[in-house]
Enzyme design. Structure first.
Site, PDB file in Angstrom:
ATOM      1  N   ALA A  11       0.822  -1.210   0.000  1.00 50.58           N
ATOM      2  CA  ALA A  11       0.000   0.000   0.000  1.00 50.58           C
ATOM      3  C   ALA A  11       0.861   1.268   0.000  1.00 50.58           C
ATOM      4  O   ALA A  11       0.769   2.100  -0.911  1.00 50.58           O
ATOM      5  CB  ALA A  11      -0.943  -0.037   1.203  1.00 50.58           C
ATOM      6  N   LYS A 178       2.641   9.763  16.330  1.00 48.66           N
ATOM      7  CA  LYS A 178       2.004   8.805  15.415  1.00 48.66           C
ATOM      8  C   LYS A 178       1.772   7.467  16.118  1.00 48.66           C
ATOM      9  O   LYS A 178       0.725   6.832  15.949  1.00 48.66           O
ATOM     10  CB  LYS A 178       2.901   8.620  14.175  1.00 48.66           C
ATOM     11  CG  LYS A 178       2.404   7.614  13.155  1.00 48.66           C
ATOM     12  CD  LYS A 178       1.332   8.182  12.259  1.00 48.66           C
ATOM     13  CE  LYS A 178       0.553   7.144  11.468  1.00 48.66           C
ATOM     14  NZ  LYS A 178       1.300   6.485  10.400  1.00 48.66           N
ATOM     15  N   SER A 248      -3.587  -0.385   8.575  1.00 42.14           N
ATOM     16  CA  SER A 248      -2.870  -1.433   7.833  1.00 42.14           C
ATOM     17  C   SER A 248      -2.927  -2.744   8.611  1.00 42.14           C
ATOM     18  O   SER A 248      -2.896  -3.829   8.017  1.00 42.14           O
ATOM     19  CB  SER A 248      -1.439  -1.016   7.520  1.00 42.14           C
ATOM     20  OG  SER A 248      -0.725  -0.743   8.687  1.00 42.14           O
TER      21      SER A 248
HETATM   22  N1  LIG Z   1      -1.229   1.134   4.755  1.00 46.58           N
HETATM   23  C1  LIG Z   1      -1.318   2.221   5.475  1.00 46.58           C
HETATM   24  O1  LIG Z   1      -2.383   2.867   5.468  1.00 46.58           O
HETATM   25  C2  LIG Z   1      -0.153   2.735   6.291  1.00 46.58           C
HETATM   26  C3  LIG Z   1      -0.218   4.044   6.775  1.00 46.58           C
HETATM   27  C4  LIG Z   1       0.863   4.557   7.478  1.00 46.58           C
HETATM   28  C5  LIG Z   1       1.961   3.761   7.732  1.00 46.58           C
HETATM   29  N2  LIG Z   1       1.985   2.475   7.293  1.00 46.58           N
HETATM   30  C6  LIG Z   1       3.185   1.695   7.594  1.00 46.58           C
HETATM   31  O2  LIG Z   1       3.922   1.545   6.388  1.00 46.58           O
HETATM   32  C7  LIG Z   1       4.625   0.284   6.390  1.00 46.58           C
HETATM   33  C8  LIG Z   1       4.202  -0.494   5.156  1.00 46.58           C
HETATM   34  O3  LIG Z   1       2.810  -0.795   5.295  1.00 46.58           O
HETATM   35  P1  LIG Z   1       1.863  -1.237   4.078  1.00 46.58           P
HETATM   36  O4  LIG Z   1       0.491  -1.093   4.572  1.00 46.58           O
HETATM   37  O5  LIG Z   1       2.282  -0.572   2.832  1.00 46.58           O
HETATM   38  O6  LIG Z   1       2.259  -2.784   4.006  1.00 46.58           O
HETATM   39  P2  LIG Z   1       1.840  -3.844   2.875  1.00 46.58           P
HETATM   40  O7  LIG Z   1       0.704  -3.310   2.056  1.00 46.58           O
HETATM   41  O8  LIG Z   1       1.664  -5.146   3.582  1.00 46.58           O
HETATM   42  O9  LIG Z   1       3.102  -3.888   1.962  1.00 46.58           O
HETATM   43  C9  LIG Z   1       4.291  -4.508   2.348  1.00 46.58           C
HETATM   44  C10 LIG Z   1       4.906  -5.054   1.073  1.00 46.58           C
HETATM   45  O10 LIG Z   1       6.202  -5.510   1.405  1.00 46.58           O
HETATM   46  C11 LIG Z   1       6.448  -6.610   0.570  1.00 46.58           C
HETATM   47  N3  LIG Z   1       7.541  -7.408   1.088  1.00 46.58           N
HETATM   48  C12 LIG Z   1       7.644  -8.014   2.298  1.00 46.58           C
HETATM   49  N4  LIG Z   1       8.816  -8.660   2.399  1.00 46.58           N
HETATM   50  C13 LIG Z   1       9.465  -8.468   1.220  1.00 46.58           C
HETATM   51  C14 LIG Z   1      10.699  -8.898   0.711  1.00 46.58           C
HETATM   52  N5  LIG Z   1      11.537  -9.680   1.416  1.00 46.58           N
HETATM   53  N6  LIG Z   1      11.050  -8.515  -0.554  1.00 46.58           N
HETATM   54  C15 LIG Z   1      10.222  -7.746  -1.306  1.00 46.58           C
HETATM   55  N7  LIG Z   1       9.016  -7.311  -0.868  1.00 46.58           N
HETATM   56  C16 LIG Z   1       8.649  -7.672   0.376  1.00 46.58           C
HETATM   57  C17 LIG Z   1       5.143  -7.367   0.549  1.00 46.58           C
HETATM   58  O11 LIG Z   1       5.170  -8.188  -0.583  1.00 46.58           O
HETATM   59  P3  LIG Z   1       4.207  -9.426  -0.853  1.00 46.58           P
HETATM   60  O12 LIG Z   1       3.012  -8.784  -1.513  1.00 46.58           O
HETATM   61  O13 LIG Z   1       5.005 -10.284  -1.740  1.00 46.58           O
HETATM   62  O14 LIG Z   1       3.872 -10.031   0.481  1.00 46.58           O
HETATM   63  C18 LIG Z   1       4.142  -6.226   0.461  1.00 46.58           C
HETATM   64  O15 LIG Z   1       3.824  -5.918  -0.883  1.00 46.58           O
HETATM   65  C19 LIG Z   1       4.250  -0.396   7.713  1.00 46.58           C
HETATM   66  O16 LIG Z   1       5.206  -0.127   8.692  1.00 46.58           O
HETATM   67  C20 LIG Z   1       2.921   0.272   8.071  1.00 46.58           C
HETATM   68  O17 LIG Z   1       2.660   0.257   9.457  1.00 46.58           O
HETATM   69  C21 LIG Z   1       0.958   1.944   6.562  1.00 46.58           C
END
Ligand SMILES: NC(=O)c1ccc[n+]([C@@H]2O[C@H](COP(=O)([O-])OP(=O)(O)OC[C@H]3O[C@@H](n4cnc5c(N)ncnc54)[C@H](OP(=O)(O)O)[C@@H]3O)[C@@H](O)[C@H]2O)c1
Length: 299
Positions: A11, A178, A248
């Site tokens: 995301a 945060k 998330s």
């Molecule tokens: N989403 C939100 O609204 C939001 C808001 C603020 C902060 N955050 C923070 O931002 C961070 C990311 O969150 P997110 O929501 O974007 O997480 P996410 O949607 O779960 O994305 C994480 C990505 O990392 C990939 N990944 C994991 N291990 C990997 C590896 N070894 N090599 C390559 N890719 C890998 C996953 O791939 P696969 O698809 O292959 O599993 C997935 O696409 C977190 O710390 C979260 O707390 C998120």
């Protein structure tokens, strides 16, 4: 052209990769485990309604070489798994921006970044992956980084990308502020499997306040400057967010994936124990989230 690698194109990483690629000023590589087939972002308003962006994809850490910027946006508990990417992408001139939640960015990523400099970030990007490479963005993306040369360069990098980058002279306060929000919204939405309207429930709001207040006390003892009524402000803010927004950790729970509880409620418990500040509410939800995360992982 400036070379960027985004590690963790979910995301947050998807929004950032698409936004930077859309400037046409840089070569953006998406470091992924399986094909994305492009990125589609459904934005919150007219200007960002739908953007489809092609990004170059890399699948094998052994095939990449050092870049100028690495943007790390895996979940915190996936950081160690991303180490082979960091090892190959980081050179002496590389900056690694840690686009992850929590307050332990430098301790976590510093040892994996070799000669690169690490820039911690507070990410205000409310986004949900609808399908692989297709992301729903709930608000304009904002990122806060520490003042200094690396922070200023990151502001310049993101210019015209649609991502607003703010510099702060007090990153400790920004990161803990945060986290005080996240310990309430992430834990409660994930445990109840409900979106923001769950905070309209008075007893749930009371629990959210208690979680945020414990985090605030630990934050203040850690050097953050936060107002006494922060927990109240947290609940008031959660109650104004769009009904369809969540967290998330909720998206992960709904998808049966492991949860990022340890970097959030777990971090408050750890710091509280170090500082002699009791954190019973955060301990209780950490235990529940741990159990949910393990069970969902195994199924
Ligand atoms: N989403 C939100 O609204 C939001 C808001 C603020 C902060 N955050 C923070 O931002 C961070 C990311 O969150 P997110 O929501 O974007 O997480 P996410 O949607 O779960 O994305 C994480 C990505 O990392 C990939 N990944 C994991 N291990 C990997 C590896 N070894 N090599 C390559 N890719 C890998 C996953 O791939 P696969 O698809 O292959 O599993 C997935 O696409 C977190 O710390 C979260 O707390 C998120």
């Amino acid at each position: 052209m400036t070379r960027i690698a985004v590690v963790g194109v979910g995301a947050v990483g998807g929004v950032v990769a698409a936004s930077l690629a859309s400037t046409g000023r840089m070569e953006v590589a998406a470091c992924v485990r399986s094909p994305l087939g492009g990125l589609r972002i459904d934005g919150p308003d007219e200007g960002t309604r739908t953007a489809s962006v092609h990004v170059h994809e890399e699948f094998d850490p052994a095939r990449v070489s050092p870049v100028e910027w690495v943007l790390l946006a895996t979940k915190v508990h996936q950081t160690a798994g991303a180490a082979p990417w960091l090892e190959r992408l980081c050179g002496a001139g590389t900056r690694v921006v840690v686009l992850q939640n929590g307050v332990e960015h430098l301790q976590r990523v510093g040892p994996l970044a070799g000669p690169a400099r690490v820039l911690p970030a507070v990410v205000d990007i409310a986004a949900e992956s609808l399908r692989r490479g297709h992301i729903r963005l709930f608000d304009r993306p904002r990122i806060t980084v520490p003042e200094g040369e690396d922070g200023a360069d990151f502001v310049a990098l993101c210019q015209d990308s649609g991502i607003a980058v703010a510099l702060t002279g007090d990153f400790v306060t920004a990161a803990w502020a945060k986290l005080c929000l996240n310990v309430a919204n992430g834990a409660i939405t994930a445990l109840t499997m409900r979106r923001m309207p769950v905070f309209a429930h008075p007893r749930v709001a009371r629990l959210g306040r208690a979680l945020a207040e414990e985090a605030r006390r630990v934050a203040v003892a850690s050097g953050a400057r936060l107002p006494e009524d922060l927990a109240e402000q947290v609940i008031a803010r959660l109650r104004t967010l769009p009904a369809e927004s969540g967290s998330s950790m909720l998206w992960d729970r709904l998808a049966g994936r492991a949860l990022e509880y340890d970097a959030r409620n777990g971090a408050v418990v750890r710091a509280g124990a170090r500082l002699g500040i009791p954190t019973p509410y955060n301990e209780a939800v950490t235990a529940l989230l741990e159990a949910v995360s393990e069970r969902d992982d195994a199924t």
